[in-house]
Design a protein around this motif. Structure first.
Motif, PDB file in Angstrom:
ATOM      1  N   UNK A  70      35.533 -15.698 -45.089  1.00 51.59           N
ATOM      2  CA  UNK A  70      34.543 -16.670 -45.237  1.00 51.59           C
ATOM      3  C   UNK A  70      34.180 -17.719 -43.830  1.00 51.59           C
ATOM      4  N   UNK A  71      35.465 -18.111 -43.439  1.00 55.17           N
ATOM      5  CA  UNK A  71      35.596 -19.172 -42.213  1.00 55.17           C
ATOM      6  C   UNK A  71      35.029 -18.236 -41.097  1.00 55.17           C
ATOM      7  N   UNK A  72      35.531 -17.110 -41.126  1.00 56.48           N
ATOM      8  CA  UNK A  72      35.196 -16.260 -39.846  1.00 56.48           C
ATOM      9  C   UNK A  72      34.068 -15.902 -39.607  1.00 56.48           C
ATOM     10  N   UNK A  73      33.037 -15.650 -40.818  1.00 55.41           N
ATOM     11  CA  UNK A  73      31.512 -15.649 -40.667  1.00 55.41           C
ATOM     12  C   UNK A  73      30.891 -16.705 -40.261  1.00 55.41           C
ATOM     13  N   UNK A  74      31.606 -17.943 -41.018  1.00 55.71           N
ATOM     14  CA  UNK A  74      30.699 -19.214 -40.831  1.00 55.71           C
ATOM     15  C   UNK A  74      30.782 -19.747 -39.201  1.00 55.71           C
ATOM     16  N   UNK A  75      32.072 -19.086 -38.657  1.00 52.45           N
ATOM     17  CA  UNK A  75      32.063 -19.407 -37.143  1.00 52.45           C
ATOM     18  C   UNK A  75      31.672 -18.408 -36.346  1.00 52.45           C
ATOM     19  N   UNK A  76      30.918 -17.655 -36.696  1.00 53.00           N
ATOM     20  CA  UNK A  76      30.055 -16.432 -35.875  1.00 53.00           C
ATOM     21  C   UNK A  76      31.182 -15.477 -35.222  1.00 53.00           C
TER      22      UNK A  76
END
Length: 513
Positions: free
Chosen positions: A437-443
């Motif tokens: 989830x964090x990976x996608x939140x940070x492009x």
């Protein structure tokens, strides 16, 4: 008490140029206990016994029947005489009125255009031997005159205007913030505002720019800052004579009116909330047409585009949003749902964005698509919840990226099984779910994601590799990236109603305007 004032005394004042037209010698012996200018129906209500009514006949134009009826009304009320101002609405006293007065032997005199009514009233007031009695009678007449303002569409404005006309003065009603809410007459508003707001709470008397001023608080509740009623006139002795008791008599009426308005407003908001709640039921109501008809009674008639707005913020911000919509005259319904404020607002997109431009760190606002019927409001709600799931600032449906737009078109019930199929295995392993989830939140930026999770880049790469194993697909494939991204967006939106402001956030993909 000294010698009573007679009509003959008033007629003898040469500077007034009064001409007695009916009543004869007996009329001149009539006692006068007061004088008042009245231009409304049933004028006897505003006059005490033995009072003189002054009028320009505004309501009598073109109505001979009303002219004939005026004298019997005054006679039945015990009025002393009628003074008719000529040269404004009428060149001379109307024949029907004069005939009725002569038939009944009722005193009627003509007042020339050059003689202001206020001078006659001032003469009568000054001539009466008992100042206190006269003030009491004038206040009684004033109170009846002000209470009658409750019959008007805007009673507060009417009350201020009537007070100004009764006293021949300027009147200003100041808000608790010191802003002029209602102004009657032509007082120096800016100077009055500055001087009065500098004074401590309570009844105050002062001179401002050559005007004599009295101001009194209008308190609606003990825990609220009071508004102020300000009366002003350039006439000497204005404050000492009638202005102070008039202000003190009017303030409680204004306060009571404000409390009544609050009750009515609260009841109206409750009705609006129930109506919106009914319109947003999961299944379209069978009586959608009656719901729309009831909404039209509040100005929301879908003659222009309407949108659902979801506001996630502290309660005081909810009140600020409602105030801004009312100030912008945007028709709307509102109710609280799962801790959020949900609104259906009709108005242009520019006006809506302007009203909702609240730059606070703990305010999240989502705006749904434009709809043209009450039956479609539920679709706009879905959009607004997706937009609010963005988690910061104001997000509009029109600013959705393609992926979020696609999700907004699919019913949540149909989407849920697909989302579960993608994310269920990750949810069983929270560290992997959190990392992805964090990976996608940070492009898809390894360095930024690792920093946000306070871990080494290699540790993050390991977790992402484990996530690929659980998903059974590579995160380098466009199809996988699209699938996971849409699943995370849909999952956040599904959890968003009622979520805390620090709860689930959408990955980057819904851009703020």
């Amino acid at each position: 008490m000294g010698t009573p004032l007679r009509l003959a005394d008033l007629l003898a004042e040469e500077s007034f140029g009064l001409e007695l037209l009916s009543g004869g010698d007996a009329a001149e012996a009539r006692e006068i206990r007061g004088a008042h200018a009245v231009e409304v129906e049933a004028p006897a209500r505003w006059l005490g016994r033995d009072w003189v009514m002054l009028t320009t006949g505004v309501r009598l134009r073109g109505n001979a029947e009303a002219q004939r009826e005026l004298v019997p009304q005054l006679e039945a009320g015990g009025a002393s005489a009628l003074g008719f101002g000529v040269g404004l609405g009428f060149k001379r006293v109307p024949p029907a009125l004069l005939a009725a007065a002569r038939e009944r032997g009722f005193p009627l005199f003509a007042v020339p255009y050059e003689t202001p009514f206020r001078e006659i009233i001032h003469f009568v007031d000054s001539a009466l031997t008992s100042g206190e009695e006269q003030v009491f009678r004038r206040l009684t007449a004033l109170q009846r005159y002000l209470v009658d303002a409750l019959r008007t569409p805007q009673p507060e404005h009417a009350m201020v205007d009537r007070l100004a006309r009764f006293l021949d003065a300027g009147v200003v009603l100041l808000s608790a913030d010191g802003e002029p809410e209602v102004v009657a007459g032509r007082p120096p508003v800016d100077e009055l505002l500055q001087a009065v707001c500098a004074e401590p709470p309570g009844l105050v008397e002062l001179d401002v720019a050559g005007w004599h001023v009295v101001a009194t608080p209008v308190a609606t509740r003990a825990d609220h800052a009071a508004r102020r009623l300000v009366l002003a006139s350039p006439r000497r002795g204005f404050v000492d004579k009638l202005a102070k008791p008039a202000a003190e008599a009017t303030a409680p009426l204004l306060a009571a009116m404000a409390r009544l308005s609050d009750v009515v407003r609260d009841q109206e908001q409750a009705v609006k909330g129930a109506l919106l709640q009914e319109a947003l039921e999961p299944e379209e109501p069978a009586d959608a047409l009656p719901v729309a008809a009831r909404a039209a009674a509040f100005g929301l008639d879908f003659s222009g585009p309407a949108r659902i707005v979801v506001v996630r913020a502290p309660r005081e911000v909810h009140r600020e949003v409602a105030r801004r919509l009312e100030h912008g005259r945007l028709p709307h319904l509102a109710h609280e749902r799962d801790g959020s404020l949900v609104l259906l607002v009709q108005g242009g997109d520019t006006e809506l964005r302007s009203a909702l431009a609240i730059d606070l760190p703990d305010v999240v606002i989502g705006i749904g698509r434009a709809v043209t019927s009450m039956a479609d409001a539920r679709h706009s709600l879905r959009d607004a919840e997706l937009a609010a799931g963005h988690g910061r600032g104001l997000t509009h449906f029109d600013d959705f990226e393609l992926g979020t737009f696609v999700l907004s078109e699919i019913p949540a019930a149909r989407l849920a099984p697909k989302v579960d199929a993608v994310l269920s295995s990750l949810r069983a392993n929270p560290p992997l779910h959190e990392a992805l989830k964090a990976y996608f939140e940070h492009d898809l930026d390894i360095a930024a994601t690792a920093a946000s999770l306070h871990m080494h880049r290699n540790s993050l790469r390991y977790r992402l590799a484990r996530a690929e194993q659980v998903l059974g697909r590579s995160l380098k494939q466009p199809a996988t990236i699209t699938t996971v991204y849409l699943a995370l967006v849909a999952d956040a939106a599904a959890q968003s109603p009622g979520a805390d402001l620090d709860g689930a956030r959408l990955p980057t993909g819904v851009r703020a305007p």
